[in-house]
Design an enzyme around this catalytic site. Structure first.
Site, PDB file in Angstrom:
ATOM      1  N   CYS A   1     -47.123 -34.005 -38.843  1.00  0.00           N
ATOM      2  CA  CYS A   1     -48.029 -34.548 -39.874  1.00  0.00           C
ATOM      3  C   CYS A   1     -49.322 -34.914 -39.155  1.00  0.00           C
ATOM      4  CB  CYS A   1     -47.406 -35.758 -40.561  1.00  0.00           C
ATOM      5  SG  CYS A   1     -45.739 -35.491 -41.215  1.00  0.00           S
ATOM      6  N   ALA A   2     -50.016 -33.918 -38.647  1.00  0.00           N
ATOM      7  CA  ALA A   2     -50.992 -34.129 -37.580  1.00  0.00           C
ATOM      8  C   ALA A   2     -52.381 -34.541 -38.034  1.00  0.00           C
ATOM      9  CB  ALA A   2     -51.106 -32.868 -36.734  1.00  0.00           C
TER      10      ALA A   2
ATOM     11  N   GLY B   1     -55.808 -35.459 -36.596  1.00  0.00           N
ATOM     12  CA  GLY B   1     -55.731 -34.920 -35.253  1.00  0.00           C
ATOM     13  C   GLY B   1     -55.835 -35.914 -34.119  1.00  0.00           C
ATOM     14  N   GLY B   2     -55.920 -37.215 -34.410  1.00  0.00           N
ATOM     15  CA  GLY B   2     -56.059 -38.197 -33.341  1.00  0.00           C
ATOM     16  C   GLY B   2     -54.858 -38.224 -32.411  1.00  0.00           C
ATOM     17  N   LYS B   3     -53.663 -38.294 -32.978  1.00  0.00           N
ATOM     18  CA  LYS B   3     -52.467 -38.338 -32.129  1.00  0.00           C
ATOM     19  C   LYS B   3     -52.234 -36.991 -31.452  1.00  0.00           C
ATOM     20  CE  LYS B   3     -50.156 -42.140 -34.528  1.00  0.00           C
ATOM     21  NZ  LYS B   3     -51.095 -42.285 -35.660  1.00  0.00           N
TER      22      LYS B   3
ATOM     23  N   ASP C   1     -45.282 -38.558 -37.712  1.00  0.00           N
ATOM     24  CA  ASP C   1     -46.157 -39.687 -38.049  1.00  0.00           C
ATOM     25  C   ASP C   1     -46.229 -39.709 -39.575  1.00  0.00           C
ATOM     26  OD1 ASP C   1     -47.946 -41.777 -37.887  1.00  0.00           O
ATOM     27  OD2 ASP C   1     -49.671 -40.485 -37.481  1.00  0.00           O
TER      28      ASP C   1
ATOM     29  N   CYS D   1     -47.585 -46.434 -40.137  1.00  0.00           N
ATOM     30  CA  CYS D   1     -48.550 -47.540 -40.060  1.00  0.00           C
ATOM     31  C   CYS D   1     -48.255 -48.511 -41.207  1.00  0.00           C
ATOM     32  CB  CYS D   1     -49.986 -47.033 -40.102  1.00  0.00           C
ATOM     33  SG  CYS D   1     -50.395 -45.998 -41.524  1.00  0.00           S
TER      34      CYS D   1
END
Length: 450
Positions: free
Chosen positions: A268-269, A272-274, A335, A388
């Site tokens: 679940c990208a 793109g931060g992770k 995520d 989160c």
């Protein structure tokens, strides 16, 4: 003439209202409304006003209702928005002259098509200027009266009653108060350094040369917090050498990179931060595949990774709820889409857009995602599940339900720096605003044993 910043804030709040406006999230509404102003200072002020109104909405409404002598529901919507903006400025942005705030509120009401309510707006604000602005707000309780604490936290500190009741039940009233205070404070600008392309110290020096002073974050390696200036105005941000990313989100990425290696799917990208953190921090020789469900999210993911210089990293569109288009993976980061209730400090409107009834369907979806991810991991491989969210239904209860029916998986306790301070009794990662001064995030590591 109405201040451009105040009108842009008015438009953003109108577009973000879920009932009488466009129903957009505030970040998207602000992005649209910023086009109404050209001066960067006006854009910054519009953002400050809109975020502040959403943070303090319940307190603002209680103040307005007390001065107006009527229910908020009986106030015309344009007049209510103008009053919220004005009362926020009078209470929290005292550098603005009161007469300018009042005049603009009256004119905004007229411009928005509610001319008949302009006199009402003027009268309410004049009345407030003659008396204390906190006259309608419950005081902080001096004892342990639970109902008094709920009134104080939900009105004076402007959080939904159902949510503060949950925090009180788990952590106590005073911890819930500190949590609410944390959420109502502006969040710092934090970046992740793209260490595939630039060293942290060099990034810090180069940003300083462009007028942005930063300090290393307290916990996440590779994270810098802006002490002055805006990192997004620098060439480093434009060129993908740094990425705007909350410190707690970075910590989850670092955790995933420390637990996963080999061929790893970021399921679940987007945005793109992770994925960036995984690409920077995973063991040498590892390979990341980035994926997301919606075409627009995939397009955003591709743009982000291209800016970071990760053009060789595979990007695929797929719906994790329908299964994983790969087999025998070494690891998967899930995520998971969630309520976002752990990010209220950065996204203050989430507190008003979410309800307690959202949690059960979100948890059902998260269990499905975790089940599908598990099927694609080879023996000895790992799944990192993260949210989160602050709420147990989306966190440990999802993991416990998964383990109850998947005998071939075991919870793997998280250990080591920089995670040691955030590990709970189960061995999972959890940050708490009142304890850690960080957004409320959760992560668990699951290893396939069979």
């Amino acid at each position: 003439m109405i201040s451009p910043a105040r009108w842009a804030a008015f438009e953003a709040l109108r577009r973000a209202d879920p009932v009488r406006g466009g129903g957009k999230d505030l970040a998207s509404a602000l992005s649209d409304a910023r086009g109404l102003v050209s001066d960067p200072r006006d854009r910054a002020l519009a953002t400050e006003i809109a975020l502040g109104v959403e943070r303090w909405r319940a307190a603002l409404d209680a103040t307005i209702a007390a001065a107006a002598g009527r229910s908020i529901d009986a106030v015309d919507f344009p007049a209510l928005l103008a009053l919220r903006i004005a009362v926020f400025q009078l209470a929290h942005l005292t550098r603005t002259p009161a007469h300018a705030v009042v005049d603009d509120a009256v004119e905004m009401t007229r411009r928005a098509g509610a001319a008949r309510a302009a006199g009402f707006v003027n009268a309410v604000l004049r009345r407030l200027l003659r008396g204390p602005l906190d006259a309608g707000l419950p005081p902080r309780p001096e004892d342990d009266d639970e109902r008094a604490w709920v009134r104080y936290l939900s009105t004076t500190l402007s959080h939904p009653a159902w949510l503060v009741e949950r925090w009180m039940a788990r952590h106590g009233a005073r911890a819930a108060e500190q949590w609410a205070i944390f959420n109502n404070a502006p969040a710092p600008l934090t970046v992740r350094v793209n260490t595939r392309r630039i060293a942290v110290e060099r990034a810090q020096a180069d940003m300083a040369a462009e007028g942005v002073d930063t300090e290393p974050a307290a916990h996440a390696p590779g994270a810098l917090v802006a002490a002055s200036g805006n990192p997004m105005s620098t060439s480093l941000y434009r060129d993908g050498l740094v990425a705007l990313m909350d410190e707690t989100s970075q910590l989850v990425g670092v955790l995933a990179a420390s637990c996963l290696s080999g061929t790893v799917l970021d399921a679940c990208a987007s945005p793109g931060g992770k994925t960036l953190v995984l690409a920077c921090d995973m063991a040498e020789g590892s390979r990341v595949i980035a994926a997301d469900r919606r075409p627009r999210r995939v397009a955003l993911l591709r743009r982000s990774l291209a800016r970071y210089g990760l053009t060789g990293l595979p990007v695929v569109q797929h719906d994790l709820a329908r299964g994983v288009p790969f087999e025998h993976l070494d690891g998967i980061l899930v995520d998971a889409p969630c309520s976002g209730l752990g990010t209220i400090r950065r996204d203050p409107d989430i507190r008003w857009r979410r309800s307690e009834t959202d949690l059960a369907p979100l948890a059902a979806m998260q269990r499905t995602l975790l089940h599908e991810a598990a099927a694609a991991v080879k023996p000895g491989g790992r799944v990192v599940y993260a949210t989160c969210s602050s709420e147990p239904e989306e966190n440990e209860q999802v993991v416990d339900a998964f383990l109850a029916v998947h005998g071939g998986f075991a919870r793997t306790a998280i250990a080591g720096a920089p995670f040691a301070a955030f590990i709970d009794a189960r061995g999972d990662f959890r940050t708490l605003p009142h304890r850690d001064g960080l957004e409320a995030f959760y992560a668990a590591v699951l290893t396939r044993t069979l």
